[in-house]
Design an enzyme around this catalytic site. Structure first.
Site, PDB file in Angstrom:
ATOM      1  CB  SER A 219      -0.935   0.015   1.213  1.00 34.85           C
ATOM      2  OG  SER A 219      -1.816  -1.077   1.164  1.00 34.85           O
TER       3      SER A 219
ATOM      4  CE  LYS B 286      -4.727   0.935   3.576  1.00 35.75           C
ATOM      5  NZ  LYS B 286      -4.156   0.536   2.273  1.00 35.75           N
TER       6      LYS B 286
END
Length: 805
Positions: free
Chosen positions: A713, A756
């Site tokens: 990520s 997130k």
């Protein structure tokens, strides 16, 4: 034999005798010859014996109760201690005359005289030498007689035939001692230690179970050979009798013991059953038959049950297999088979129950309502296998109870965490000791219906052990095409699991067996936002903890800001377990104050938390305005929710080496290498044409090195950090990003988007860069959680650079 002798001696102390050597005299051939040469007195007092015969060399205890006998013993004990012992012809005569006595007797020496409490005396005497009564001299105060010596024939003592007879007597006597449980084993030591042949004959003859006439006959024989042969003959007869007796006793004892044992056990079992109200075996079988007649099952199951029941009827109830077979039939009778609960199709009620028990989780609730709708229309739909995947504490397991309540079905649950034995799922064959059905069948039995809501908790925690892989056993359970005929090793009949509503839960879907994962419909449950946690705490957790801590009639409230403070400063999680624990701490504070009758705060404000819960446990990650080039904010997913991640880069003189720090995993290190290689390959497009990459070393660091980090990520974040550093330009303020990159610069989607985004919002981030393919994930999030955020969806790194630098 030897029983009376050794028993009498054993009951006396050694101190009662003149010396230990006189207890069991061990006469050698030389001793016997000395006895033969010993002179006899001309006259001697005669002591009649009722029930025994005294042999030379043998020690026996006798009890004197007659006045004449007591006076005789006392007088002899005061003089030379010698008396003549003769057996009575008729033991019933109390005052024997000379005519009532045998003519052959034995001279005895008194070893010890013991006075008894009842006035009688017990005297220990030892035979010395045989004699023959010549004539009686006196009758008062007791009998006295003149006696003659009886000479022994000593010539035969050294012949081979005589020695063999003596050996046979010794061997036969030892056999009798060994096979007769009534004779002490010490008697064998006495036999083995006797060396003189005459004493051996006398000792064995004295202790044989013979009549007085037979013993007197042996004593009266003049030839030692004849005495030996006669002793051997009687010994053989006694041995044969003992063999026959032992054989008869053994057979009779076995039969009687078996009959008595069975009778005793039956009576005991009958009594216990009557006390407990338990039916007998026949009644139990009859009861099983009656139950089977009204049992709702298929024809095949009925045939199998009747076959197994007939086996039980033919078994002896005492054998171990009987209880195994009975338990097996009990299981068949206890299973619901075709029994099902009727489903309740009240969609408004179902939605109300789901909303009551779980805040949020809109996707899961929608799927449940869809299932109810299809089930109502078809009424025979094969149950889907749903797998709820998400972080701990978000309500995966408790959803099963709510679904069961909304459907009106029974609820069962098994925990698969740490299970490593396939038999836990499929059961053991009933031939094994302690065998039992698998956990699936056990819980179906417990639910009492064939269509319960069945929660398979922690399916990702299954492990493979030496006894097979439980994941492989679950393949049949969780396949709608196969679970119509699930086979349990103990049950040995196929069971239909197609009506069961299976719900599996997992924290990490990647650790589930691929074939097992393919059989389930995965529903991801992301973590709760702060607003959702506040609602859950206010509507559910506070009330629950107040009830559990016994607080009812007190008006207690917690401000919304207080909940937010607890969530941000005292917990770090996606679920609400930690929040529940902190609210429990508040409830304990209230309970203590109420119990001690102290004043306490009833309306908890954020400022009161330090006093009650202690110092802040977690420092909230906030965005730091940093104008320095090379510092970029990334977004990360953790097991307890989302988090922001600062990535820093630095450059120094060197030879083009790249180093990464911050406890990074293999994938994250590869992302750093890809980032540098992309920058080198596209330096002209980026605006770094002419830069000498080989003259510098590059260092990428991710703070909080104690925390392990991995995953793709952070790819675009690392690349942005390097380019920002090399171009000496700061990254745009209030901006964060997440996404994977390729060497071509393409931005790929990543997971954990909701967590997130929530982390970015908590840290006051205003703009987020994501892959275009992650737009669908953002669309699924409730719009109220996206207020104040601007999203940039990109395809490649050049778009990222245009937005960020």
């Amino acid at each position: 034999m030897a029983k009376s002798f050794l028993t009498s001696i054993d009951n006396m102390s050694l101190s009662d005798l003149d010396g230990e050597s006189e207890l069991i005299p061990l006469l050698t051939s030389e001793d016997e010859e000395l006895l033969e040469k010993e002179n006899l007195p001309d006259s001697i007092p005669i002591l009649p014996l009722r029930n025994t015969v005294l042999f030379p060399g043998v020690v026996i205890p006798i009890t004197a109760s007659r006045d004449k006998a007591i006076e005789l013993i006392n007088d002899a004990n005061k003089s030379d201690k010698k008396i003549g012992v003769v057996a009575q012809i008729d033991k019933n005569i109390d005052d024997p005359k000379p005519i009532d006595l045998y003519k052959i007797g034995t001279v005895a020496k008194i070893l010890r005289v013991l006075k008894m409490p009842d006035g009688n005396i017990t005297v220990i005497i030892q035979g010395k030498k045989r004699f023959k009564i010549d004539k009686f001299l006196n009758k008062k105060p007791y009998l006295t007689a003149s006696i003659q010596n009886i000479k022994e024939d000593s010539k035969l003592k050294k012949s081979k035939e005589f020695n063999l007879i003596i050996e046979s007597i010794k061997d036969l006597a030892l056999k009798i001692i060994n096979e007769n449980p009534g004779i002490p084993t010490e008697a064998s030591f006495a036999i083995k230690n006797i060396q003189g042949p005459s004493f051996l004959i006398n000792f064995v003859s004295s202790n044989m179970n013979l009549k007085v006439t037979d013993k007197q006959h042996i004593l009266s024989l003049s030839s030692i050979e004849k005495r030996a042969m006669t002793c051997l003959k009687f010994l053989n007869v006694e041995y044969k009798k003992l063999e026959l007796k032992n054989d008869i006793q053994s057979r009779v004892k076995h039969d009687i013991d078996k009959q008595q044992r069975e009778y005793y056990l039956h009576q005991q079992m009958k009594t216990i059953q009557e006390e407990l109200g338990v039916v007998s075996y026949d009644e139990e079988i009859a009861e099983m038959k009656e139950k089977s007649k009204i049992k709702l099952w298929s024809e095949d199951v009925g045939i199998h049950f009747n076959k197994e029941l007939s086996k039980l009827q033919k078994m002896n109830p005492q054998v171990a297999e009987y209880s195994v077979q009975r338990n097996y039939l009990d299981l068949i009778l206890s299973l619901p088979w075709l029994s099902v609960t009727k489903d309740i199709f009240d969609f408004k009620k179902a939605k109300k129950i789901l909303d009551r028990d779980h805040f949020g989780l809109d996707k899961v609730k929608k799927r449940i309502i869809e299932y109810l709708a299809v089930l109502k229309l078809r009424n025979d739909m094969k149950s889907p296998i749903i797998c709820l995947c998400g972080p701990p504490g978000v309500g995966k397991t408790s959803l099963g109870k709510s679904i069961a309540e909304s459907l009106g079905r029974s609820y069962v649950r098994i925990s698969l965490g740490g299970m490593r034995d396939e038999s836990e799922i499929r059961g053991h064959r009933k031939t094994y000791i302690g065998a039992m059905p698998g956990r699936i069948i056990q819980n179906i039995k417990k639910s009492k219906s064939s269509n319960p809501v069945f929660v398979l908790d922690e399916i990702d925690k299954l492990t493979s052990g030496s006894n097979g892989d439980p994941s492989s056993a679950l393949l049949e359970v969780l396949d709608p095409e196969q679970n119509t005929s699930f086979y349990d090793n103990f049950l040995e009949i196929e069971y239909d699991l197609s009506k069961v509503f299976f719900i599996a839960t997992a924290n990490n879907i990647s650790s589930i067996h691929p074939a097992l994962r393919d059989r389930m419909e995965i529903i991801n449950i992301s973590g709760y936002s702060t607003d959702e946690k506040v609602e859950i705490a206010n509507k559910h957790l506070l009330k629950k903890q107040l009830i559990e801590h016994g607080i009812k009639d007190h008006k207690i409230s917690i401000y919304k800001k207080t909940y937010e403070k607890i969530i941000d400063s005292y917990t770090r999680e996606s679920g609400v377990r930690g929040l529940d624990k902190e609210i429990a701490s508040l409830a304990r504070y209230f309970a203590k104050s109420i119990a001690m009758k102290e004043k306490f705060i009833t309306k908890i404000k954020p400022d009161n938390l330090i006093k009650i819960l202690g110092p802040v446990k977690i420092n909230k990650d906030t965005y730091e305005k940093n104008p320095l080039p090379g510092v970029v904010v990334g977004l990360a997913w953790t097991a307890v929710g989302g988090d922001i991640l600062f990535i820093e880069s630095s450059i120094s003189k060197g030879s083009g080496n790249l180093s990464v720090t911050g406890n990074l995993g293999k994938v994250m290190k590869e992302s750093a290498k890809i980032s540098l290689e992309f920058v080198k390959a596209n330096s002209k497009k980026i605006g770094l044409d002419g830069f000498d990459f080989n003259s510098f070393n590059y260092h990428i660091h991710v703070p909080e090195g104690a925390t392990p980090k991995d995953g793709p990520s952070a790819g675009i974040t690392m690349m942005t950090s390097l380019i920002s550093l090399l171009k000496n330009k700061s990254v745009k303020q209030n901006l964060s990003m997440t996404g994977e990159i390729t060497l071509r610069g393409k931005v790929l989607p990543v997971g954990g988007i909701k967590e997130k985004i929530l982390a970015a919002k908590r840290a006051n981030i205003k703009e987020i860069i994501l892959s275009v393919d992650n737009k669908k994930d953002v669309d699924e999030i409730n719009s109220k959680y996206l207020k104040g955020l601007k999203f940039h969806f990109v395809n490649n790194m050049f778009e990222v650079l245009n937005i960020s630098i």
